[in-house]
Design an enzyme around this catalytic site. Sequence first.
Site, PDB file in Angstrom:
ATOM      1  CG  HIS A 142       1.984  -0.135   4.488  1.00 24.96           C
ATOM      2  ND1 HIS A 142       1.581  -1.170   5.305  1.00 24.96           N
ATOM      3  CD2 HIS A 142       0.906   0.664   4.305  1.00 24.96           C
ATOM      4  CE1 HIS A 142       0.299  -1.001   5.609  1.00 24.96           C
ATOM      5  NE2 HIS A 142      -0.128   0.109   5.022  1.00 24.96           N
ATOM      6  CG  ASP A 198      -2.044  -0.956   1.161  1.00 24.15           C
ATOM      7  OD1 ASP A 198      -2.057  -1.790   0.231  1.00 24.15           O
ATOM      8  OD2 ASP A 198      -2.921  -0.897   2.043  1.00 24.15           O
TER       9      ASP A 198
END
Length: 271
Positions: free
Chosen positions: A196, A44
């Site tokens: 992430h 992400d």
Amino acid sequence: MFASLLVTVALALAGCVSAAPQKRALAQVYSKCTVPNTVALTFDDGPHVSLHAISDALSAAGGKGTFFFNGNNFGCIYDDANIERVKYAYNKGHQVASHTWGHKDLSTLSWDQIHDEMWRVEQALQRICGVQPAFMRPPFGNYNNLVREASAVRGQKIAIWDFDSGDSLGVSAQESKNRYDTVVRDHPSTILALNHETVPTTPTQVLPHAIQKLKGAGYKLVTLAECLNQQPYQWVGAPQTKDVSNLFSSLSHAPYSFETGELEVLKASSC
């Protein structure tokens, strides 16, 4: 005649009541893969400087990943370096998907604000890669029925996760590695993992460890769409220019108010 008029008015009012808005369909929410023996490693908050390292590590292992991109979070998706990163991920066969424009909590926004967050990053992916994503991940994993309705209107599915590396929660790289060790030891049929690309230790320390452990356990590293046996994009076309001066002329779905149905410029698709 007056009585007839009253009847007419009553029927008209009854018609207004019966014509109340119909309940909208809800987008499907996925938190688990469905194809046995697969792992979907998702990343992400990019595009970010770590993208190349993540992509190359996955490719070297014979795997693919999924990148949920923002339009303007850690950087502007229309910056030259980020355009190159998005293209790099897509051209290497990884899946690109929507993480909305500004990483706002969609569950706190209005109907039009939700669509605004969605369409602007979709437009960026259309222009950069020529694709309309089939999946959206809401920031923080937060969604409500309004978000599900908006996603359904846009033809998208919502993707969450069933495993969190914890990298965005401030845990150490070693703790993230331990979490991967634990899930590999438990050996579920599938894993949908949240990571992430904006956390420096994820590509340099956590990901190499995770890949080694997952492959050693016999898992296949695939995209989100592959682990669900679905298509990654609603449609695929030709990339466009990053110039936003003719933004609306090339849109297949021009920005409009989803509340009033009227064409309007909500915000310019630049950072």
